[in-house]
Design a protein around this motif. Structure first.
Motif, PDB file in Angstrom:
ATOM      1  N   PRO A 257      -0.508   5.869 -10.669  1.00 15.37           N
ATOM      2  CA  PRO A 257      -0.914   6.342  -9.341  1.00 15.37           C
ATOM      3  C   PRO A 257      -1.532   5.210  -8.538  1.00 15.37           C
ATOM      4  O   PRO A 257      -1.853   4.145  -9.093  1.00 15.37           O
ATOM      5  N   VAL A 258      -1.705   5.426  -7.246  1.00 17.52           N
ATOM      6  CA  VAL A 258      -2.378   4.446  -6.392  1.00 17.52           C
ATOM      7  C   VAL A 258      -3.667   5.064  -5.861  1.00 17.52           C
ATOM      8  O   VAL A 258      -3.822   6.282  -5.850  1.00 17.52           O
ATOM      9  N   ALA A 282      -4.864   4.877   0.619  1.00 22.10           N
ATOM     10  CA  ALA A 282      -3.912   5.225  -0.444  1.00 22.10           C
ATOM     11  C   ALA A 282      -2.484   5.167   0.082  1.00 22.10           C
ATOM     12  O   ALA A 282      -1.560   4.752  -0.621  1.00 22.10           O
ATOM     13  N   ARG A 283      -2.304   5.591   1.332  1.00 22.50           N
ATOM     14  CA  ARG A 283      -0.985   5.510   1.960  1.00 22.50           C
ATOM     15  C   ARG A 283      -0.528   4.057   2.060  1.00 22.50           C
ATOM     16  O   ARG A 283       0.643   3.744   1.818  1.00 22.50           O
ATOM     17  N   ALA A 284      -1.450   3.171   2.392  1.00 29.18           N
ATOM     18  CA  ALA A 284      -1.116   1.744   2.447  1.00 29.18           C
ATOM     19  C   ALA A 284      -0.706   1.231   1.074  1.00 29.18           C
ATOM     20  O   ALA A 284       0.250   0.453   0.945  1.00 29.18           O
ATOM     21  N   ALA A 285      -1.410   1.664   0.036  1.00 28.74           N
ATOM     22  CA  ALA A 285      -1.072   1.236  -1.325  1.00 28.74           C
ATOM     23  C   ALA A 285       0.320   1.722  -1.722  1.00 28.74           C
ATOM     24  O   ALA A 285       1.029   1.043  -2.479  1.00 28.74           O
ATOM     25  N   LEU A 286       0.707   2.891  -1.219  1.00 29.61           N
ATOM     26  CA  LEU A 286       2.042   3.418  -1.501  1.00 29.61           C
ATOM     27  C   LEU A 286       3.136   2.643  -0.774  1.00 29.61           C
ATOM     28  O   LEU A 286       4.209   2.402  -1.324  1.00 29.61           O
ATOM     29  N   LEU A 287       2.852   2.251   0.463  1.00 32.27           N
ATOM     30  CA  LEU A 287       3.901   1.715   1.328  1.00 32.27           C
ATOM     31  C   LEU A 287       3.958   0.200   1.385  1.00 32.27           C
ATOM     32  O   LEU A 287       5.007  -0.364   1.693  1.00 32.27           O
ATOM     33  N   VAL A 288       2.837  -0.470   1.110  1.00 28.88           N
ATOM     34  CA  VAL A 288       2.777  -1.929   1.271  1.00 28.88           C
ATOM     35  C   VAL A 288       2.451  -2.576  -0.076  1.00 28.88           C
ATOM     36  O   VAL A 288       1.288  -2.598  -0.491  1.00 28.88           O
ATOM     37  N   PRO A 289       3.444  -3.083  -0.790  1.00 29.66           N
ATOM     38  CA  PRO A 289       3.194  -3.658  -2.123  1.00 29.66           C
ATOM     39  C   PRO A 289       2.123  -4.733  -2.144  1.00 29.66           C
ATOM     40  O   PRO A 289       1.377  -4.863  -3.120  1.00 29.66           O
ATOM     41  N   GLY A 292      -1.619  -3.836  -3.045  1.00 35.33           N
ATOM     42  CA  GLY A 292      -2.041  -3.568  -4.417  1.00 35.33           C
ATOM     43  C   GLY A 292      -2.183  -2.078  -4.671  1.00 35.33           C
ATOM     44  O   GLY A 292      -2.030  -1.251  -3.770  1.00 35.33           O
ATOM     45  N   ASP A 293      -2.493  -1.717  -5.906  1.00 35.54           N
ATOM     46  CA  ASP A 293      -2.599  -0.313  -6.294  1.00 35.54           C
ATOM     47  C   ASP A 293      -3.934   0.316  -5.922  1.00 35.54           C
ATOM     48  O   ASP A 293      -4.072   1.536  -5.934  1.00 35.54           O
ATOM     49  N   VAL A 294      -4.939  -0.509  -5.635  1.00 36.20           N
ATOM     50  CA  VAL A 294      -6.245   0.003  -5.195  1.00 36.20           C
ATOM     51  C   VAL A 294      -6.541  -0.625  -3.839  1.00 36.20           C
ATOM     52  O   VAL A 294      -6.782  -1.829  -3.738  1.00 36.20           O
ATOM     53  N   ALA A 295      -6.503   0.203  -2.802  1.00 37.28           N
ATOM     54  CA  ALA A 295      -6.672  -0.297  -1.443  1.00 37.28           C
ATOM     55  C   ALA A 295      -7.991   0.193  -0.866  1.00 37.28           C
ATOM     56  O   ALA A 295      -8.281   1.392  -0.911  1.00 37.28           O
TER      57      ALA A 295
END
Length: 424
Positions: A257-258, A282-289, A292-295
């Motif tokens: 998960p992110v 969290a949306r940024a973590a999903l869409l922008v590699p 990172g996984d923790v934004a």
């Protein structure tokens, strides 16, 4: 329901059998333990001191299928004395394990019977405790959802309800929201979504003695963390790492998960703001590699602003004529990639050329071509902003379209599955 009830069962059984007894929860975390009878081994001592056992011990136990046992059995562990394991169940639900230790591993029939009866009593107690916990969890979750409602009156009532619960210490408290999102998409419903609630609840254990509440649905969850001071990166990592660990054990084939970390606020009526920020992070973590996984919201830079746009507004804003012309001219995306790298390195020619592994003269030629095709001048601040912002918008818009397409595929699969279950 107090722990004294479990302790009395453990102590009575241990004194009667003159053997060490322990009760663990389903994750093999210690709930109650008797005194030692000279049969303790390093594993027993470590379990009592740390209230849990390491994964290198628990994983082999689970691999032997103890979670599916319905009757007591004997397990042998490397470097430890043999143990009798009695599954603790009530109404078919696994609630924990009761353990006996024997130096020779020669458990008698009477010990099997005594362990099974004690496990039955423990099961009744833990089932009552589970019902109370679930009732309390459901109430707190309902209040949390209202705490971030768009309706100001509903939010105000939720604040009063939380205060009435007396969950938070009287001293000054800081509130931080941690959002947890599953990566969705694919031909079948992601199994990790089933694991989300259990994994997030496991993450709450990492914040003791602070207060943490959670709300979860199919693919998203969030935690309200209440502390005397804003959480540190190390404390946030303790929560996210614990969630990841439990998530991986329950859904080993799914992606991690992110997480999105919202701003820290000082009042309950400001939590909705932290929630919005955490969700966008969290949306940024999903869409922008690259995020990172923790934004963290306060580290998103321009993405924090751009992600406030709706999907439609984002798609409209991403239609930058100058970049459309560049893409049409640039069949192999060489010029687009060059421009992105140029902006990512702050317009520094040397570092851009090194990143692209090209000569500086080649870079100058490409940038000149970009200016010719787009009609923009890279030496002009407004032109650079238009191109740079346009590239970010196009990246976000494309990622969001892919994400929404995955969600739609999942919805179609679930709809079809419900139709099949209903039958003709």
């Amino acid at each position: 329901m107090s722990d004294d009830d479990l302790q009395s069962i453990v102590d009575e059984l241990a004194e009667r059998l003159e053997q060490s007894v322990a009760i663990d929860d389903p994750a093999i975390r210690l709930l109650a333990a008797s005194r030692h009878f000279g049969d303790e081994d390093p594993l027993r001592v470590s379990s009592v001191l740390n209230r849990s056992i390491p994964a290198e011990v628990s994983d082999p136990l689970f691999a032997r299928g103890i979670a599916s046992w319905t009757e007591p059995g004997v397990v042998d562990l490397d470097g430890a004395l043999p143990r009798l394991c009695a599954p603790v169940r009530c109404d078919g639900l696994l609630l924990g394990y009761l353990w006996l230790i024997d130096g020779q591993g020669a458990f008698r029939e009477a010990e099997f019977a005594a362990a099974a009866e004690a496990a039955r009593q423990v099961g009744t107690i833990l089932y009552r405790r589970l019902l109370l916990h679930q009732r309390s969890l459901a109430r707190h979750e309902a209040i949390l959802r209202e705490l971030v409602s768009p309706d100001a009156l509903i939010r105000a009532q939720a604040v009063e309800d939380l205060r009435a619960e007396e969950l938070f210490p009287e001293a000054a408290t800081r509130f931080t929201v941690v959002a947890v999102h599953c990566r969705t998409g694919g031909a079948t419903p992601p199994p990790q979504e089933v694991a989300l609630g259990a994994a997030v609840e496991e993450g709450l254990r990492a914040v003791s003695p602070d207060v943490a509440l959670m709300a979860a649905n199919r693919a998203r969850a969030w935690i309200l963390l209440a502390r005397r001071r804003p959480p540190t990166r190390l404390q946030i990592s303790a929560v996210t790492d614990r969630i990841r660990g439990r998530f991986a054990r329950i859904a080993p084939t799914g992606p991690d998960p992110v997480f999105g970390i919202g701003t820290t606020v000082e009042r309950l009526d400001e939590v909705a703001g932290s929630y919005r920020h955490a969700s966008l992070a969290a949306r940024a973590a999903l869409l922008v590699p690259s995020v990172g996984d923790v934004a963290c919201w306060n580290e998103l830079g321009p993405y924090g602003l751009l992600l406030k746009l709706s999907a439609d507004d984002l798609a409209d804003a991403a239609e930058v004529p100058a970049l459309a012309a560049l893409e049409q001219e640039d069949n192999h995306q060489v010029l687009v990639r060059t421009l992105e790298t140029f902006f990512d390195h702050g317009g520094n020619i040397r570092r851009t050329a090194e990143a692209l592994k090209i000569h500086r003269a080649t870079l100058y030629q490409r940038l000149k071509r970009v200016e010719q095709v787009t009609g923009r001048t890279l030496g002009n601040g407004d032109d650079r902003l238009t191109l740079h912002l346009g590239l970010k918008l196009r990246t976000l818009s494309a990622a969001l379209r892919e994400h929404l397409a995955g969600d739609e595929a999942d919805r179609q699969v679930r709809t079809r599955r419900r139709e099949l279950l209903r039958g003709p």
